[in-house]
Design a protein around this motif. Structure first.
Motif, mmCIF file in Angstrom:
data_model
loop_
_atom_site.group_PDB
_atom_site.id
_atom_site.type_symbol
_atom_site.label_atom_id
_atom_site.label_comp_id
_atom_site.label_asym_id
_atom_site.label_seq_id
_atom_site.Cartn_x
_atom_site.Cartn_y
_atom_site.Cartn_z
ATOM 1 N N GLU A 1 35.821 25.355 29.833
ATOM 2 C CA GLU A 1 34.612 25.466 30.651
ATOM 3 C C GLU A 1 33.348 25.461 29.797
ATOM 4 O OE1 GLU A 1 34.796 28.691 33.470
ATOM 5 O OE2 GLU A 1 36.146 27.536 34.739
ATOM 6 N N PHE B 1 20.747 22.054 28.808
ATOM 7 C CA PHE B 1 20.825 23.415 29.329
ATOM 8 C C PHE B 1 22.281 23.873 29.415
ATOM 9 C CE2 PHE B 1 21.416 26.242 32.992
ATOM 10 C CZ PHE B 1 20.634 27.312 32.602
ATOM 11 N N ILE C 1 20.506 15.544 41.823
ATOM 12 C CA ILE C 1 21.665 16.405 42.095
ATOM 13 C C ILE C 1 21.392 17.135 43.410
ATOM 14 C CG2 ILE C 1 23.207 18.159 41.121
ATOM 15 C CD1 ILE C 1 22.752 15.857 39.143
ATOM 16 N N ASN D 1 23.623 27.087 27.674
ATOM 17 C CA ASN D 1 23.974 28.203 28.557
ATOM 18 C C ASN D 1 25.452 28.559 28.440
ATOM 19 O OD1 ASN D 1 23.405 30.146 30.575
ATOM 20 N ND2 ASN D 1 24.031 28.752 32.199
ATOM 21 N N ASN E 1 15.233 32.273 36.987
ATOM 22 C CA ASN E 1 15.820 33.549 37.396
ATOM 23 C C ASN E 1 17.053 33.297 38.234
ATOM 24 O OD1 ASN E 1 14.007 35.953 36.754
ATOM 25 N ND2 ASN E 1 12.584 34.389 37.482
ATOM 26 N N PHE E 2 18.167 33.826 37.786
ATOM 27 C CA PHE E 2 19.383 33.734 38.585
ATOM 28 C C PHE E 2 19.501 35.058 39.333
ATOM 29 C CE2 PHE E 2 19.794 30.763 35.133
ATOM 30 C CZ PHE E 2 20.342 29.642 35.733
ATOM 31 N N HIS F 1 19.558 19.003 32.266
ATOM 32 C CA HIS F 1 20.617 19.948 32.615
ATOM 33 C C HIS F 1 21.820 19.847 31.691
ATOM 34 C CE1 HIS F 1 21.688 16.564 35.425
ATOM 35 N NE2 HIS F 1 22.897 16.879 35.056
ATOM 36 N N PHE G 1 20.582 24.933 38.150
ATOM 37 C CA PHE G 1 19.478 24.371 37.365
ATOM 38 C C PHE G 1 19.343 22.873 37.617
ATOM 39 C CE2 PHE G 1 18.061 22.197 33.493
ATOM 40 C CZ PHE G 1 16.803 22.750 33.361
ATOM 41 N N ALA G 2 20.472 22.168 37.659
ATOM 42 C CA ALA G 2 20.423 20.703 37.824
ATOM 43 C C ALA G 2 19.825 20.323 39.180
ATOM 44 C CB ALA G 2 21.833 20.116 37.680
ATOM 45 N N ILE H 1 32.134 32.273 40.632
ATOM 46 C CA ILE H 1 30.671 32.219 40.740
ATOM 47 C C ILE H 1 30.162 30.860 40.235
ATOM 48 C CG2 ILE H 1 28.533 33.215 39.829
ATOM 49 C CD1 ILE H 1 30.011 35.927 39.774
ATOM 50 N N ALA I 1 21.203 35.994 33.679
ATOM 51 C CA ALA I 1 20.268 36.614 34.619
ATOM 52 C C ALA I 1 18.935 35.866 34.602
ATOM 53 C CB ALA I 1 20.063 38.076 34.262
ATOM 54 N N VAL J 1 32.226 26.121 40.167
ATOM 55 C CA VAL J 1 32.268 27.560 39.880
ATOM 56 C C VAL J 1 33.117 27.870 38.647
ATOM 57 C CG1 VAL J 1 31.991 28.068 42.344
ATOM 58 C CG2 VAL J 1 34.295 28.055 41.361
ATOM 59 N N PHE J 2 32.863 29.038 38.056
ATOM 60 C CA PHE J 2 33.731 29.541 36.995
ATOM 61 C C PHE J 2 35.107 29.823 37.592
ATOM 62 C CE2 PHE J 2 29.632 30.953 35.115
ATOM 63 C CZ PHE J 2 29.773 30.372 33.867
ATOM 64 N N GLN J 3 36.162 29.348 36.922
ATOM 65 C CA GLN J 3 37.517 29.591 37.404
ATOM 66 C C GLN J 3 37.769 31.082 37.594
ATOM 67 O OE1 GLN J 3 40.372 27.912 34.534
ATOM 68 N NE2 GLN J 3 38.915 26.271 34.152
ATOM 69 N N ARG J 4 37.235 31.845 36.648
ATOM 70 C CA ARG J 4 37.657 33.231 36.572
ATOM 71 C C ARG J 4 37.080 34.127 37.657
ATOM 72 N NH1 ARG J 4 37.471 35.626 30.706
ATOM 73 N NH2 ARG J 4 38.880 33.863 30.345
ATOM 74 N N ASN J 5 35.808 33.890 38.015
ATOM 75 C CA ASN J 5 35.178 34.802 38.974
ATOM 76 C C ASN J 5 34.635 34.085 40.209
ATOM 77 O OD1 ASN J 5 32.821 33.578 37.962
ATOM 78 N ND2 ASN J 5 32.588 35.155 36.394
ATOM 79 N N ARG K 1 28.308 28.000 38.426
ATOM 80 C CA ARG K 1 27.787 27.963 37.072
ATOM 81 C C ARG K 1 26.289 27.669 37.114
ATOM 82 N NH1 ARG K 1 31.741 25.378 32.914
ATOM 83 N NH2 ARG K 1 30.270 26.618 31.743
ATOM 84 N N GLY K 2 25.567 28.358 36.228
ATOM 85 C CA GLY K 2 24.110 28.242 36.223
ATOM 86 C C GLY K 2 23.592 26.820 36.109
ATOM 87 N N HIS K 3 24.300 25.980 35.366
ATOM 88 C CA HIS K 3 23.710 24.662 35.138
ATOM 89 C C HIS K 3 23.710 23.789 36.382
ATOM 90 C CE1 HIS K 3 27.915 23.841 33.703
ATOM 91 N NE2 HIS K 3 27.723 22.716 34.350
#
Lengths: 192, 192
Positions: B72, B110, A74, B114, A134-135, B107, A110-111, A103, B129, A97-101, A105-107
């Motif tokens: 999501e 995860f 990835i 997550n 750690n994010f 992932h 991570f990927a 930001i 976090a 990203v999250f639609q709402r904010n 997405r963590g995965h």
């Protein structure tokens, strides 16, 4: 104090040789000139734009990866030295990203990091056993995440630790420590 | 000793009420009969197949999720009690595994865990976090991963800990501890 054009173009070339990931924006800031000036400098020196430079380094790194087919990584690997270090680049788009904010997405972070940790292992089989993440700072669409992996031996047999730091510009946004399981010990003499 | 059909069908119904995730294979093993017998039992008792049962519970849970739009979430949420616990189901297909060894990529496990950790938070904003993960056992295509999340308060303000255990059948395959950031404290009286 601004440099003369000639001097600036020379420094620009050597800067990009050291770090091909610098954007025109980074360079403009570095030299205190406009992005347009940097573009003209690149054109005059025949230096391709970042996207093209990335493709070039990416293609050269492909053949080295052993633990997985390159299209399973990835992000784009732009530098790799097996069992030592690796660098990949991942462009965050609206799909990540999250639609709402807005930001990322963590995965996805991570990927990128986890697949780089797999790719850097000099073995046909590499699996993630444990991981600690750690994010640090939210990442948004349009940002480029550069992940750097560094390898060190694990404490148990056939385990290797990969530390990944992901940055946007100069700022760390994510760190991950990956304990990787592998089928062969690393760093043995005569290992093929 | 095999049960009489009537007795078996009664027990089958109550088993499925307790745990709607049991497959026909699980039930066949439990009662020591063939999968075909279980299918007939279900038909006679008017109990839909697992996929339909899942949809049913999933639809009932949807409205509760607050921190992100339900599409999501990676996997299907089949049970949720905000700021307490949640369960999701994720079917691993060939798209989720490494080509070379058929093992599900980290992932995806995860992402299921997550996104469940995000969904279970009773807040409009929930971000991961920190996280610490254990990949216990390889998961393969065709397997169904059930992730269970349990919520406990974090040590710092506006932090909540979500512990996720993912299993295939009875076996744990993955665990994750997620330290979630949220905009509001949890469990306050009068919180809307």
């Amino acid at each position: 104090m601004k440099l003369q054009k000639r001097e600036r173009q020379a420094r620009l070339s050597s800067l990009l040789e050291e770090n091909p990931l610098l954007t025109d924006g980074d360079l403009a800031e570095h030299f205190g000139v406009s992005v347009q000036t940097i573009r003209l400098d690149r054109m005059e020196k025949g230096i391709p734009e970042l996207r093209e430079r990335l493709k070039d380094v990416a293609v050269r790194s492909l053949d080295d990866v052993k633990s997985l087919p390159i299209d399973e990584v990835i992000g784009d690997i732009i530098d790799i030295e097996l069992d030592k270090r690796a660098v990949s680049v991942f462009d965050v788009t609206r799909d990540h990203v999250f639609q709402r904010n807005g930001i990322a997405r963590g995965h996805h972070l991570f990927a990128q990091a986890n697949s780089l940790a797999v790719a850097v292992i000099d073995d046909e089989l590499a699996l993630t056993a444990k991981s600690s993440l750690n994010f640090i700072k939210p990442v948004r669409a349009g940002e480029r995440v550069v992940a750097k992996a560094a390898v060190r031996p694990g404490e148990r047999p056939r385990r290797t630790i990969v530390e990944v730091i992901s940055t946007v510009g100069d700022e760390p946004v994510f760190t991950g420590t990956f304990e990787m399981y592998r089928t062969h010990e690393s760093g043995k003499e005569g290992q093929s």
